[in-house]
Design a protein around this motif. Structure first.
Motif, PDB file in Angstrom:
ATOM      1  N   ALA A  81       2.520   3.425  -8.236  1.00  0.00           N
ATOM      2  CA  ALA A  81       2.619   1.551  -8.105  1.00  0.00           C
ATOM      3  C   ALA A  81       2.457   1.082  -9.049  1.00  0.00           C
ATOM      4  N   GLY A 135       0.865  -1.428  -0.033  1.00  0.00           N
ATOM      5  CA  GLY A 135      -0.133  -0.095  -0.066  1.00  0.00           C
ATOM      6  C   GLY A 135       0.691   1.021   0.067  1.00  0.00           C
ATOM      7  N   SER A 191      -1.318   4.578  -9.895  1.00  0.00           N
ATOM      8  CA  SER A 191      -0.814   5.819 -10.217  1.00  0.00           C
ATOM      9  C   SER A 191       0.435   4.714 -10.590  1.00  0.00           C
ATOM     10  N   ALA A 205       1.340   3.313  -2.118  1.00  0.00           N
ATOM     11  CA  ALA A 205       1.444   3.650  -3.505  1.00  0.00           C
ATOM     12  C   ALA A 205      -0.302   4.033  -3.527  1.00  0.00           C
ATOM     13  N   ASP A 206      -0.508   5.177  -3.997  1.00  0.00           N
ATOM     14  CA  ASP A 206      -2.097   4.850  -4.452  1.00  0.00           C
ATOM     15  C   ASP A 206      -1.966   3.773  -5.834  1.00  0.00           C
ATOM     16  N   PRO A 207      -3.241   3.362  -5.399  1.00  0.00           N
ATOM     17  CA  PRO A 207      -3.696   2.573  -6.464  1.00  0.00           C
ATOM     18  C   PRO A 207      -4.174   3.151  -8.394  1.00  0.00           C
TER      19      PRO A 207
END
Length: 510
Positions: free
Chosen positions: A136, A127, A133, A129-131
């Motif tokens: 990610a 988790g 992104s 990074a932002d999904p």
């Protein structure tokens, strides 16, 4: 002391390992047929215990083995040749590399190459990074390199060199127990050795069954998506029976014709598919992602290797790092022994180069091309399959292929690649199951190879009935005892090399 490269080959013989492995295999299938729910619950419970106990040991073990094999290759021992310094390789370099890569990656390589970076894009490692992104996407690529790179192939190299050195240079059998003789002594020829070889057989059987089962599920999902074929248990059984039939026919022809010919064809088609996707896809983005992926991989190599980027007990660590290393360890008895069998006449340094460096580079390029194309299409909004990639890797792969120009050409190449990856992997596995259960025979009898082909198919069908969770559980459980054996093989190899070095020095004048 080295023996001549022409030392007599092991003769096939049926002994305790064959009968124990057969009894346990039949017992497992019978139990699963009679009590399927109990089997599923039991596998889940055992997996939980194994992950809790052995899980943290997996990344440490795999990292130690990689360091060990690199140091060994760079040391003076790296010039040692399996079978003696005058031994000549049985297979050419191209045949040898294609055979070991085909056996080592199986059907999963194609689907995971496209889907895994997408899975990490939707559910970033730890988790962090932002999904969805760009961060990610970068994290997904470097972890794909981790799971399919040098760490994984280093496991195979340790098994291959230890067993190959014991068999070809010291005149033992093509068996795990023979490679452990420096540690086990006379016990290697008794019940302890039989237990070790039986565990190796079970690890091979469940490792192959896991890949066959998961791969069959992906094939069925892809056929359902493209041709409206029913996604059902019956269709999956039909796929397994059809492809295993071809694998069995190939296995009957032996290494030199069947497995070698299929591996060469497989390598050529995979190379063609790779070139097609690279040229038809977002080439510039692929090259850029390859460069940043390698840089990220190198800069985070240590924390990724030791699984220290996330918190202790993190679910992502268990679902990914522990499972992947267990999966590779579970395949180690099969692929490692198979590589040993085809590596007579090669130096330890050459084997490490061919088994670790070359396949790792192939994996990095493969994931950069297929995964890079998938990430570029997903981030640009041309496809939206990251959310389903974990459940249907084949559908995600085919959806990405549909965005390519001249996609029909790529799909025409894809179909035989899928079949050949499945067949060569199953073919090699039945050969090594036959060898391990007949005293390490270099040419196991055809009836025995035929029997183990059916055994692998039955195990895959049975585990498939319980779904992906049963398949993953079987892989994790089978890997646990072999983790200890892997470390023993490394120690035994050092002892064998040291003894031979001391013996050589004593024979030299002055």
């Amino acid at each position: 002391m080295e023996v001549p490269a022409t030392a007599p080959e092991s003769r096939a013989r049926l002994g305790p390992v064959f009968y124990a492995s057969l009894a346990l295999s039949v017992g497992f299938v019978a139990f699963g047929l009679l009590f399927p729910r109990v089997l599923t619950d039991s596998l889940a419970a055992i997996r939980e215990v194994v992950v809790g106990t052995f899980g943290p040991v997996y990344p440490i073990t795999v990292s130690l083995l990689l360091v060990f094999i690199v140091v060994l290759a760079l040391s003076p021992a790296g010039t040692k040749r399996l079978g003696g310094q005058d031994a000549a390789p049985e297979f050419g370099v191209v045949s040898w590399v294609t055979m070991l890569v085909s056996a080592g990656v199986g059907l999963s390589f194609l689907f995971w190459g496209t889907a895994e970076p997408l899975i990490h894009l939707a559910d970033p490692p730890y988790g962090a990074a932002d999904p969805g992104s760009a961060e990610a996407a970068r994290a997904g690529m470097r972890y794909s390199f981790l799971f399919w790179g040098p760490h994984a192939w280093g496991i195979y190299a340790v098994v291959a060199i230890a067993i190959g050195y014991a068999a070809f240079t010291r005149g033992g059998g093509m068996l795990v127990s023979s490679a452990l003789r420096p540690l086990l002594g006379r016990l290697a020829d008794g019940w302890v050795g039989a237990v070790v070889d039986t565990l190796a057989v079970l690890a091979i059987l469940f490792g192959v069954a896991t890949s066959l089962g998961l791969g069959t599920g992906e094939l069925n999902a892809g056929l359902s998506d493209q041709f409206a074929v029913a996604d059902s248990y019956g269709v999956k059984i039909t796929i397994i029976v059809a492809l295993m039939t071809f694998a069995t026919i190939s296995s009957m022809t032996g290494l030199g014709r069947g497995i070698r010919a299929l591996s060469l064809a497989n390598g050529a088609l995979c190379g063609l598919l790779l070139v097609l996707v690279l040229s038809l896809g977002p080439t510039g983005s692929i090259v850029t992602r390859l460069g940043t992926g390698v840089a990220d991989y190198v800069s985070t190599f240590v924390p990724m290797s030791l699984a220290t980027e996330g918190a202790a007990g993190d679910a992502w660590t268990a679902d990914w790092i522990y499972f992947f290393w267990a999966w590779w360890i579970g395949w180690a008895p099969f692929v490692g022994t198979f590589i040993a069998r085809i590596s007579r006449g090669r130096t330890i340094r050459g084997i490490v180069t061919g088994v670790v460096l070359v396949p790792s580079l192939v994996s990095i390029v493969w994931f950069s091309v297929f995964g890079g194309t998938a990430l570029a299409r997903e981030l640009a909004g041309e496809v939206s399959v990251a959310g389903i990639a974990s459940e249907a890797k084949s559908i995600a792969t085919l959806a990405v292929f549909d965005t390519l120009p001249l996609t029909e050409i790529a799909l025409v190449v894809l179909v035989p690649v899928l079949a050949l990856l499945f067949i060569t992997s199953a073919d090699s596995a039945s050969f090594m199951l036959g060898s391990t259960t007949t005293g390490g025979a270099m040419k196991p009898p055809r009836p025995v190879r035929l029997m183990w082909s059916f055994a692998a198919a039955f195990a895959a069908v049975l585990l498939l009935s319980g779904g992906p969770d049963d398949l993953r559980s079987a892989a994790v459980i089978a890997a646990a005892p072999f983790t200890v054996i892997l470390l023993g093989l490394a120690v035994s190899l050092v002892i064998m090399l040291r003894r031979d070095r001391v013996g050589t020095l004593r024979r030299e004048p002055g």
